[in-house]
Design a protein around this motif. Structure first.
Motif: not given
Length: 216
Positions: A29-35, A51-61
């Motif tokens: 879902e994060l990947h889709k959001k980034a795309q 993005p608001p409410g997301e974990e930084q490590n997930d976003w970085v990964a």
């Protein structure tokens, strides 16, 4: 990856198989959001922000895996021109030489040809991102304490691929008419690592002289 980028780059030339995100997972879902942010034409400086409410490590990964896939694709397009003969040293012009070091065969920094270096690099990154102990895929599984140090090492080494491609093979990228796509990919990478302070500014110097390091 944008449709245009897929059209420019022959999918068969991808240097390594793509690491995919499992549909239905938080990472997917994060990947889709980034795309979606990229496809919407958002300013790249904005698109890389957490993005608001997301974990930084997930976003970085998610971004580390995505950059690995994209940079594989870019290198794959010029790999036929990056040979032991044309590139006997892994470098970025006369000022920068990159030596390989790992925990197995090359325990001391070792001078290698660019294709040797690239093969070892991509193999090494693939092992890291497929290691559940470093890049956990299950929701709720905590990231290890060494996650960010490993990520910084991956990204600083991926940056070296950009350096080599820009300085030694950009004529080939231009011949293919894909320089705009490579530039966009590099800018995305540059803004991301700057946003989260993942590569030392000193490491980014080799491309500052080329075109401002992406800061424009």
């Amino acid at each position: 990856m944008s449709h245009a980028l897929k059209q420019v780059f022959n999918k068969d030339k991808t240097f390594r198989p793509k690491r995919k995100f499992e549909p239905g997972t938080q990472r997917f879902e994060l990947h889709k959001k980034a795309q979606a942010s990229l496809n919407a034409g958002l300013d790249l400086k904005v698109a890389v922000q957490l993005p608001p409410g997301e974990e930084q490590n997930d976003w970085v990964a998610v971004h580390v895996v995505d950059f690995f896939n994209r940079i594989n694709l870019i290198y794959g397009t010029i790999s036929d021109y990056c040979t032991e003969q044309s590139c006997p040293v892994m470098s970025g012009g006369p000022k920068y030489e990159y030596r390989w070091q790992d925990e197995h065969k090359y325990r001391k920094p070792t001078a290698l040809s660019a294709p040797q270096y690239m093969n070892l690099l991509m193999d090494w990154i693939e092992v890291q991102i497929n290691n559940e102990d470093i890049f956990p895929t299950n929701v709720g599984t905590p990231f290890p304490k060494n996650f960010l140090p490993v990520v910084k090492k991956i990204l600083s080494r991926l940056f070296r691929v950009f350096v080599h491609v820009y300085i030694h093979h950009f004529d080939r990228i231009t011949q293919m008419g894909s320089e705009a796509h490579v530039n966009t990919c590099y800018k995305h990478f540059y803004y991301f690592v700057k946003e989260f302070n993942l590569i030392d500014t000193k490491e980014l110097e080799p491309l500052v002289s080329v075109w401002g390091g992406g800061s424009s």
